[in-house]
Design an enzyme around this catalytic site. Structure first.
Site, PDB file in Angstrom:
ATOM      1  N   ASP A  15      -3.107   8.312  -8.013  1.00 39.79           N
ATOM      2  CA  ASP A  15      -2.375   9.143  -7.041  1.00 39.79           C
ATOM      3  C   ASP A  15      -2.350  10.639  -7.356  1.00 39.79           C
ATOM      4  O   ASP A  15      -1.286  11.282  -7.239  1.00 39.79           O
ATOM      5  CB  ASP A  15      -0.927   8.637  -6.906  1.00 39.79           C
ATOM      6  CG  ASP A  15      -0.843   7.196  -6.437  1.00 39.79           C
ATOM      7  OD1 ASP A  15      -1.886   6.551  -6.261  1.00 39.79           O
ATOM      8  OD2 ASP A  15       0.290   6.700  -6.267  1.00 39.79           O
ATOM      9  N   ASP A  57      -1.601   6.888  -2.465  1.00 36.89           N
ATOM     10  CA  ASP A  57      -0.641   6.503  -1.444  1.00 36.89           C
ATOM     11  C   ASP A  57      -1.270   6.876  -0.104  1.00 36.89           C
ATOM     12  O   ASP A  57      -1.833   7.969   0.039  1.00 36.89           O
ATOM     13  CB  ASP A  57       0.681   7.264  -1.622  1.00 36.89           C
ATOM     14  CG  ASP A  57       1.630   6.578  -2.596  1.00 36.89           C
ATOM     15  OD1 ASP A  57       1.282   5.513  -3.135  1.00 36.89           O
ATOM     16  OD2 ASP A  57       2.723   7.132  -2.820  1.00 36.89           O
ATOM     17  N   HIS A  59       0.255   6.433   3.385  1.00 39.93           N
ATOM     18  CA  HIS A  59       1.393   5.935   4.141  1.00 39.93           C
ATOM     19  C   HIS A  59       1.282   6.228   5.634  1.00 39.93           C
ATOM     20  O   HIS A  59       0.829   7.300   6.032  1.00 39.93           O
ATOM     21  CB  HIS A  59       2.684   6.588   3.635  1.00 39.93           C
ATOM     22  CG  HIS A  59       3.059   6.222   2.243  1.00 39.93           C
ATOM     23  ND1 HIS A  59       3.017   4.927   1.760  1.00 39.93           N
ATOM     24  CD2 HIS A  59       3.527   6.981   1.200  1.00 39.93           C
ATOM     25  CE1 HIS A  59       3.433   4.910   0.499  1.00 39.93           C
ATOM     26  NE2 HIS A  59       3.733   6.140   0.133  1.00 39.93           N
ATOM     27  N   HIS A  76       5.725  11.667   2.400  1.00 36.57           N
ATOM     28  CA  HIS A  76       4.652  12.145   1.530  1.00 36.57           C
ATOM     29  C   HIS A  76       3.404  11.306   1.756  1.00 36.57           C
ATOM     30  O   HIS A  76       3.488  10.152   2.177  1.00 36.57           O
ATOM     31  CB  HIS A  76       5.071  12.080   0.052  1.00 36.57           C
ATOM     32  CG  HIS A  76       5.344  10.690  -0.426  1.00 36.57           C
ATOM     33  ND1 HIS A  76       6.559  10.054  -0.224  1.00 36.57           N
ATOM     34  CD2 HIS A  76       4.557   9.778  -1.072  1.00 36.57           C
ATOM     35  CE1 HIS A  76       6.514   8.841  -0.729  1.00 36.57           C
ATOM     36  NE2 HIS A  76       5.310   8.623  -1.246  1.00 36.57           N
ATOM     37  N   LYS A 101      -2.964   2.300  -0.974  1.00 38.34           N
ATOM     38  CA  LYS A 101      -1.765   1.452  -1.064  1.00 38.34           C
ATOM     39  C   LYS A 101      -0.638   2.068  -0.248  1.00 38.34           C
ATOM     40  O   LYS A 101      -0.707   3.241   0.119  1.00 38.34           O
ATOM     41  CB  LYS A 101      -1.350   1.253  -2.526  1.00 38.34           C
ATOM     42  CG  LYS A 101      -1.041   2.528  -3.283  1.00 38.34           C
ATOM     43  CD  LYS A 101      -0.868   2.237  -4.767  1.00 38.34           C
ATOM     44  CE  LYS A 101      -0.627   3.497  -5.574  1.00 38.34           C
ATOM     45  NZ  LYS A 101       0.660   4.160  -5.295  1.00 38.34           N
ATOM     46  N   CYS A 140       4.401   5.412 -10.123  1.00 34.42           N
ATOM     47  CA  CYS A 140       3.186   4.632  -9.838  1.00 34.42           C
ATOM     48  C   CYS A 140       2.305   4.410 -11.072  1.00 34.42           C
ATOM     49  O   CYS A 140       1.657   3.362 -11.177  1.00 34.42           O
ATOM     50  CB  CYS A 140       2.402   5.286  -8.714  1.00 34.42           C
ATOM     51  SG  CYS A 140       3.290   5.204  -7.129  1.00 34.42           S
TER      52      CYS A 140
END
Length: 194
Positions: A15, A57, A59, A76, A101, A140
């Protein structure tokens, strides 16, 4: 310090995205300082022909981890935004495996191994020993290292290549203890060539 990588090794970068670096919506203090250290590891891995994995990430705009849904974080790493992009100075090779993810709006995923088939992909590539750095050390990275150990990889945390959010003072140190207790090796002098 590790001079060489070779057969059975893998590098996981967790990340290292714009929103987790200074100026981002969920900036980790000194988060961008991991980039040159990780670039050294990327160069070492490429020279050795070692597989490189990079989690992110990714999202949706209404993700459950965001404040407006009662989650702990500001919005974020929203898909297809500049904040979700990898840090521009991170020298990821084109053949790096990208692990996305946190795409389900109703489920959070801190670990790069959580329902991503990453462990299986690594085993298929012959990885037995895993080197991990990235952001954030106490979120993470912690979850990914602990899950990597659960997946029976020999996991090495590259401590100079990670930084904590430290939302509560000491979170980073506690995360390192948790990772060590899970079986990870903590590499405190882990800058290639130094």
């Amino acid at each position: 310090m590790v001079e060489q990588l070779g057969n059975g090794d893998g590098l996981l970068i967790v990340d290292v995205q714009n929103d987790f670096c200074p100026g981002g919506s969920l900036a980790v203090p000194e988060g961008d300082e991991v980039v040159p250290v990780l670039n050294g590891w990327i160069a070492l891995a490429r020279k050795a022909g070692v597989p490189i994995y990079a989690s992110r990430d990714w999202h949706p705009a209404n993700h459950i981890s965001f404040h407006d849904r009662g989650g702990p974080w500001p919005p974020h790493c929203i898909q297809e935004t500049q904040g979700a992009a990898f840090h521009p100075d991170l020298q990821l090779p084109e053949d790096a495996a990208i692990i996305s993810k946190g795409m389900d709006p109703d489920r959070d995923q801190y670990s790069a191994f959580d329902d991503t088939e990453l462990g299986e992909r690594m085993r298929d590539a012959g990885v037995t020993r895993l080197w991990v750095g990235g952001l954030a050390q106490d979120v993470c990275v912690r979850a990914s290292v602990i899950d990597g150990a659960r997946e029976a990889f020999e996991v090495h945390l590259l401590l100079p290549a990670t930084r904590p959010v430290d939302a509560t003072p000491g979170d980073g140190d506690r995360a390192v203890e948790d990772m060590q207790e899970a079986g990870a090796v903590i590499e405190r002098s882990a800058e290639p060539g130094k």
